[in-house]
Scaffold this active site. Structure first.
Site, mmCIF file in Angstrom:
data_model
loop_
_atom_site.group_PDB
_atom_site.id
_atom_site.type_symbol
_atom_site.label_atom_id
_atom_site.label_comp_id
_atom_site.label_asym_id
_atom_site.label_seq_id
_atom_site.Cartn_x
_atom_site.Cartn_y
_atom_site.Cartn_z
ATOM 1 N N GLU A 1 -83.222 -70.145 -7.822
ATOM 2 C CA GLU A 1 -82.162 -69.054 -8.148
ATOM 3 C C GLU A 1 -81.332 -68.803 -7.383
ATOM 4 O O GLU A 1 -80.109 -68.349 -6.122
ATOM 5 C CB GLU A 1 -81.785 -68.393 -9.401
ATOM 6 C CG GLU A 1 -82.473 -68.844 -10.877
ATOM 7 C CD GLU A 1 -83.279 -69.679 -11.233
ATOM 8 O OE1 GLU A 1 -84.755 -69.749 -10.712
ATOM 9 O OE2 GLU A 1 -84.111 -70.320 -12.089
ATOM 10 N N HIS B 1 -86.458 -65.469 -22.054
ATOM 11 C CA HIS B 1 -85.635 -65.699 -22.851
ATOM 12 C C HIS B 1 -84.133 -65.612 -23.906
ATOM 13 O O HIS B 1 -83.536 -66.040 -23.961
ATOM 14 C CB HIS B 1 -85.680 -67.452 -22.638
ATOM 15 C CG HIS B 1 -86.098 -68.236 -21.661
ATOM 16 N ND1 HIS B 1 -86.897 -67.959 -21.388
ATOM 17 C CD2 HIS B 1 -85.370 -69.900 -21.778
ATOM 18 C CE1 HIS B 1 -87.098 -69.053 -20.042
ATOM 19 N NE2 HIS B 1 -86.277 -70.159 -20.417
#
Lengths: 333, 327
Positions: B60, B129
């Site tokens: 990322e 998450h």
């Protein structure tokens, strides 16, 4: 390198050295604030690589030790110094400071102050070049300590995967702030770390500009010919501390002395004298002339330039509002 | 008007912009060959190829920085971060590079990139998450933050974000990709600034954004039918900058405010809206504004615990009733 080029580069390197030494003085006088990271000792690295590349055409990005890289790309030393003085006439209009010199007209894409931050930015610039189909390359100058950041590895992987036209130049000056490479890094020779990404890598002396130039030529040719990224490690040394708040207690004076005997400017000077292209008197005159230029033009300009206006403090946070109105107000199309 | 899903609206915005400008690209994990985790880039790889629809490694920080670097040269990347939880790994580049480069270069460089990411608690995805992180992004100078509550906004905000020269973070929601709604047939650019009055009312203002707009609408319905309270619903689709004028206008009319957010309360949208109310129209208030928010816990896995940690429309109703001394 041709004699004429060597003479020109010597002039430039003397300017780079004297510019940085003058910054030191201005910092002591509190004309310059913030952090100040100086380049003396490493001049052959930037100069050697950029002699092999095309300054003003190729895109260059680096960390916070960035004054010399900007000037080598074509930035006006007056504007760089004015930036350090925080003036409106500075290269970043006084908003950036020493660690954030930019001159995008000269394709110097900036100095960034997060160690390793420029790695993916350089790869992105290379991606843009690839999309647009130009013959430019992206050159990323960073120190050895940046290679311990995760984005170093992430970027090498993507640059190799997508064959991006980017040259990574590692100026290995043996220290990351105040920690020696032996104490921070499992591998001293950084080019070895690149082997895992299938990127060609090379290492050479970073003090002798002709050695740097020869290795850089190979590197630049490789990247410009569309073969993907290349990693060039230059073994060098910074004579001053990491920044101005550094008393260099982590290394010995003997070690510093040893490296000063391999001063990149003296190596080039002595070679030119030996080749009969320069005299010691001419060199000394060059130093004086350079100091006079810095004093009479660079410092004078910086001293006399205006400060940014307080009412402009929010300018440049966002793009000019007028041009953005359709998207901000939904009045487009 | 086409009645399409949220993901289809996002896909359409990508497609139109990529067809128009060869420098618009998209990048992210699984967005190409795999078609995108939320189908937001479905079919684009086949249409525009691997150079413009880039399946990235799971890096990322690296690929976000790469997109930002490309934007320096005029490329307009739409960078999908699969889950907002992973955005922590990319924030150095988003905040230190994209958001600051214009300022620290004295206006020479700009990063016209778009970051899209799915936030919010879905179904039992656990602590790493399920984060709602809009609060983190909305405090950064130089970064615009928008969050679509329906397909029309999802389409129009992405279109405007791609065209804008500023970096824009678009906060989407895991549970909303299959939501259907009307989207104009012609090109539509949703404003990146401001707010929308989604339902007009006179007694209390319910501020929501993204998924919580729907709690507010449902709550307003119940308040009207069962309690005779007329609630105005304001959709704060722009979280940075927040619409000070819109907040002031509505509270000056209703004199009461409830702010509903799926995020935890501290340093969040609710705190910011209340601060704006205090600064803009404190003396218009008939009661202290109230926040509806999630519990301050890492999101639990257990279904019952998860449900108990996240607010919904019933919590909004309760908050309003309390405000009127009816609970």
């Amino acid at each position: 390198m041709k004699i004429e080029d060597k003479k020109r580069v010597l002039r430039e390197m003397v300017l780079h050295r004297r510019f940085e030494e003058r910054c030191y003085q201005a910092y002591i006088e509190r004309k310059i604030g913030g952090f100040l990271h100086l380049y003396p000792g490493q001049e052959a690295c930037c100069n050697g690589v950029m002699e092999a590349a095309r300054p003003g055409h190729d895109y260059v990005i680096t960390g916070y030790r960035d004054h010399v890289h900007a000037i080598k790309c074509g930035a006006d030393p007056k504007e760089v110094m004015a930036e350090l003085y925080g003036k409106e006439t500075g290269s970043s209009k006084g908003r950036g400071g020493s660690m954030h010199i930019f001159d995008t007209d000269k394709r110097f894409m900036g100095g960034y102050a997060l160690v390793g931050g420029p790695f993916p930015l350089a790869a992105g610039i290379a991606k843009a070049i690839q999309l647009k189909g130009g013959d430019e390359i992206a050159i990323c100058f960073l120190g050895d300590a940046a290679n311990n950041q995760g984005v170093f590895h992430e970027t090498l992987n993507m640059a190799a995967l997508w064959k991006l036209p980017v040259l990574f130049v590692c100026e290995n000056n043996l220290y990351g702030i105040g920690t020696s490479i032996e104490r921070s890094t499992a591998v001293i020779h950084q080019h070895k770390r690149v082997a895992g990404y299938n990127i060609p890598a090379d290492e050479c002396d970073g003090q002798d500009i002709e050695v740097v130039y020869e290795h850089a030529r190979k590197a630049v040719d490789h990247v410009r010919s569309g073969n993907g990224p290349y990693f060039l490690e230059l073994m060098t040394y910074r004579y001053r501390g990491h920044s101005m708040s550094d008393s260099r207690g982590y290394r010995s004076r003997e070690e510093e002395e040893l490296w000063k005997q391999r001063d990149p400017i003296f190596i080039l000077r002595d070679r030119l004298i030996k080749e009969g292209a320069l005299t010691m008197e001419a060199f000394e005159a060059l130093e004086k002339e350079t100091d006079a230029y810095i004093e009479n033009e660079v410092i004078k300009f910086s001293e006399e330039s205006p400060e940014p206006r307080v009412e402009d403090r929010e300018k440049y946070v966002f793009a000019d509002r007028e041009t953005q109105l359709p998207w901000l107000t939904g009045k487009a199309a | 008007m086409a009645n399409i899903m949220y993901w289809e609206a996002i896909q359409r915005a990508h497609d139109e912009e990529m067809a128009r400008d060869p420098l618009v690209i998209c990048m992210g994990e699984d967005i190409g060959v795999a078609g995108g985790t939320y189908k937001a880039t479905k079919g684009l790889y086949e249409k525009y190829g691997p150079h413009r629809v880039m399946d990235t490694p799971i890096s990322e920080g690296g690929f976000t920085g790469l997109g930002i670097g490309a934007s320096f040269l005029g490329v307009r990347p739409v960078i999908e971060i699969m889950s907002v939880n992973f955005a922590w790994l990319a924030m150095d580049q988003m905040f230190n590079s994209a958001a600051k480069v214009r300022y620290m270069s004295g206006g020479q460089l700009t990063a016209p990139c778009v970051f899209r990411s799915a936030g919010g608690a879905a179904h039992q995805l656990g602590a790493q998450h399920s984060a709602r992180m809009e609060k983190v992004f909305m405090g950064i100078a130089g970064l615009r933050v928008v969050t679509p509550s329906n397909p029309r906004q999802a389409y129009g905000l992405l279109k405007s974000a791609i065209r804008s020269d500023d970096p824009v973070f678009i906060n989407e929601h895991e549970l909303m990709y299959n939501m259907k709604g009307e989207v104009p047939d012609g090109e539509y650019f949703h404003p990146l600034e401001g707010s929308e009055v989604t339902r007009s009312g006179t007694d209390v203002t319910l501020f929501g954004y993204n998924i919580s707009v729907h709690w507010c609408l449902k709550a307003a319905e119940i308040l009207d039918k069962q309690y005779g309270i007329s609630a105005e619903v304001i959709d704060l689709y722009s979280l940075s900058p927040l619409d000070r004028a819109g907040i002031k206008r509505s509270v000056s009319k209703t004199h009461r405010a409830v702010i509903a957010e799926e995020d935890e309360a501290p340093v969040g949208v609710g705190s910011e809206v209340i601060a704006i109310i205090n600064e803009e129209c404190f003396f218009e208030l008939d009661a202290a504004p109230v926040r509806v928010h999630s519990a301050l816990v890492p999101q639990p896995y257990n279904h019952t615990l998860e449900k108990a940690a996240i607010p919904d429309h019933e919590d909004v109703v309760k908050a309003v009733l309390k405000l009127f001394g009816k609970a």
